[in-house]
Design a protein around this motif. Structure first.
Motif, PDB file in Angstrom:
ATOM      1  N   GLY A  73       0.798  -1.215   0.000  1.00 46.97           N
ATOM      2  CA  GLY A  73       0.000   0.000   0.000  1.00 46.97           C
ATOM      3  C   GLY A  73       0.832   1.268   0.000  1.00 46.97           C
ATOM      4  N   ASP A  74       0.245   2.337  -0.521  1.00 46.88           N
ATOM      5  CA  ASP A  74       0.869   3.653  -0.448  1.00 46.88           C
ATOM      6  C   ASP A  74       0.783   4.216   0.964  1.00 46.88           C
ATOM      7  OD1 ASP A  74       1.283   3.723  -3.307  1.00 46.88           O
ATOM      8  OD2 ASP A  74      -0.858   4.118  -3.504  1.00 46.88           O
ATOM      9  N   TRP A  75      -0.263   3.796   1.672  1.00 45.41           N
ATOM     10  CA  TRP A  75      -0.463   4.224   3.060  1.00 45.41           C
ATOM     11  C   TRP A  75      -0.532   2.995   3.954  1.00 45.41           C
ATOM     12  CZ3 TRP A  75      -0.783   9.212   5.027  1.00 45.41           C
ATOM     13  CH2 TRP A  75      -0.755  10.234   4.075  1.00 45.41           C
ATOM     14  N   ILE A  76      -0.001   3.142   5.158  1.00 50.30           N
ATOM     15  CA  ILE A  76       0.069   2.032   6.116  1.00 50.30           C
ATOM     16  C   ILE A  76      -0.702   2.395   7.381  1.00 50.30           C
ATOM     17  CG2 ILE A  76       1.589   0.446   7.352  1.00 50.30           C
ATOM     18  CD1 ILE A  76       2.169   0.495   4.366  1.00 50.30           C
ATOM     19  N   LEU A  77      -1.526   1.470   7.828  1.00 49.08           N
ATOM     20  CA  LEU A  77      -2.164   1.566   9.142  1.00 49.08           C
ATOM     21  C   LEU A  77      -1.548   0.499  10.034  1.00 49.08           C
ATOM     22  CD1 LEU A  77      -4.405   2.526  11.154  1.00 49.08           C
ATOM     23  CD2 LEU A  77      -5.857   0.740  10.159  1.00 49.08           C
ATOM     24  N   ILE A  78      -1.053   0.907  11.187  1.00 46.71           N
ATOM     25  CA  ILE A  78      -0.493  -0.046  12.143  1.00 46.71           C
ATOM     26  C   ILE A  78      -1.480  -0.242  13.292  1.00 46.71           C
ATOM     27  CG2 ILE A  78       1.211  -0.277  13.990  1.00 46.71           C
ATOM     28  CD1 ILE A  78       3.315   0.688  12.163  1.00 46.71           C
ATOM     29  N   LEU A  79      -1.786  -1.494  13.570  1.00 43.45           N
ATOM     30  CA  LEU A  79      -2.560  -1.860  14.742  1.00 43.45           C
ATOM     31  C   LEU A  79      -1.857  -3.001  15.458  1.00 43.45           C
ATOM     32  CD1 LEU A  79      -6.257  -1.942  13.404  1.00 43.45           C
ATOM     33  CD2 LEU A  79      -5.210  -0.170  14.824  1.00 43.45           C
ATOM     34  N   ILE A 129       1.808   7.626  16.292  1.00 40.38           N
ATOM     35  CA  ILE A 129       1.840   7.586  14.832  1.00 40.38           C
ATOM     36  C   ILE A 129       1.424   6.190  14.395  1.00 40.38           C
ATOM     37  CG2 ILE A 129       3.281   7.757  12.761  1.00 40.38           C
ATOM     38  CD1 ILE A 129       2.890  10.426  14.081  1.00 40.38           C
ATOM     39  N   ARG A 130       0.246   6.096  13.773  1.00 46.89           N
ATOM     40  CA  ARG A 130      -0.264   4.785  13.364  1.00 46.89           C
ATOM     41  C   ARG A 130      -0.720   4.747  11.908  1.00 46.89           C
ATOM     42  NH1 ARG A 130      -1.406   0.892  16.924  1.00 46.89           N
ATOM     43  NH2 ARG A 130      -0.187   1.047  18.836  1.00 46.89           N
ATOM     44  N   PHE A 131      -0.777   5.891  11.252  1.00 51.31           N
ATOM     45  CA  PHE A 131      -1.187   5.936   9.847  1.00 51.31           C
ATOM     46  C   PHE A 131      -0.228   6.863   9.120  1.00 51.31           C
ATOM     47  CE2 PHE A 131      -4.010   7.446   6.326  1.00 51.31           C
ATOM     48  CZ  PHE A 131      -4.279   6.200   5.754  1.00 51.31           C
ATOM     49  N   PHE A 132       0.377   6.365   8.037  1.00 53.43           N
ATOM     50  CA  PHE A 132       1.422   7.153   7.399  1.00 53.43           C
ATOM     51  C   PHE A 132       1.668   6.686   5.973  1.00 53.43           C
ATOM     52  CE2 PHE A 132       3.122   3.738   9.959  1.00 53.43           C
ATOM     53  CZ  PHE A 132       3.935   3.037   9.068  1.00 53.43           C
TER      54      PHE A 132
END
Length: 252
Positions: A73-79, A129-132
């Motif tokens: 992905g171009d954007w990452i969500l971390i959980l 920072i969780r979405f970038f």
């Protein structure tokens, strides 16, 4: 394209809830498994995740960048497996990605300990920072470290509907077990960086922890939960100092 990135170790039940909360928001799911002995991998695959094995590490920062490297992905969500995205958070993050004004989002965390939302005691809004945008964020190999961000960061407002829900501890045993592990890691890291036991820190750091959480961040408004968690976090700081003393004593 948005990728959800997770690091997992024996989190099958939590993983179901976590992946369910994000399934309508993300386009890809990456799970890095640290050698789970339960059915975490099977759960991940049921949600269409791409699963990558990795040797066990004691804390997630050691594998954050590895997990991100597997994302398309171009954007990452971390959980983390014990987290969910809030009711309106997904739409807000899609809007941020579309606008392209920011490279990362500092998202508030709604910490639920012992079945209760801890809305003070320095656990709210507890932003991370969780979405970038991929390639703009790097983690160090230090426990609970704040990542390095290359670009402009959006600070989301302290709105519970725009938060990541963190179901951290169900009971006291879980809390004590995890803080015992974390305190060992922190003491070893500080020792490795050249720090040694100090009577000043032994007295000051637990005291400071209590004053900050209970007084400055109004832990008393969380009632007995706030007092208990403040006390336990002060004990955590004390444990770190004692373990640092042990390491200093062994090496001298």
């Amino acid at each position: 394209m948005i990728t959800l990135s997770l690091i997992c170790f024996n989190e099958a039940e939590n993983l179901k809830r976590c992946l369910k909360s994000a399934e309508d928001f993300v386009d890809e799911v990456i799970v890095v498994d640290l050698g789970s002995s339960d059915n975490s991998i099977e759960v991940a695959k049921k949600f269409g995740a791409k699963v990558f094995g990795h040797q066990f590490v004691p804390f997630v920062e050691l594998t954050r960048d590895y997990a991100i490297s597997k994302a398309n992905g171009d954007w990452i969500l971390i959980l983390d497996p014990d987290e969910e995205i809030g009711e309106n958070l997904g739409e807000k993050l899609k809007e941020v990605a579309k606008q392209g004004k920011f490279v990362a989002v500092n998202i508030p965390g709604k910490n639920i300990f012992f079945g209760r939302w801890i809305s003070h005691t320095n656990w709210w809004p507890d932003r991370h920072i969780r979405f970038f945008k991929k390639g703009k964020v790097r983690w160090s190999e230090r426990i609970h470290s704040y990542p390095k961000v290359e670009g402009k960061i959006l600070q989301l407002s302290a709105n519970p509907d725009l938060a990541i829900l963190h179901f951290g501890y169900d009971n006291l045993n879980q809390f004590i077990d995890r803080q015992n592990r974390y305190s060992t890691i922190e003491a070893e890291q500080r020792f490795g960086e050249g720090e040694r036991f100090s009577w000043i820190n032994f007295i000051w750091k637990p005291t400071r922890e209590f004053l900050i959480r209970f007084i400055k961040h109004q832990g008393y408004l969380d009632g007995f939960y706030g007092f208990s968690l403040t006390f336990l976090m002060s004990v955590y700081k004390l444990m770190v100092e004692i373990k640092l003393w042990e390491l200093s004593h062994k090496k001298t």
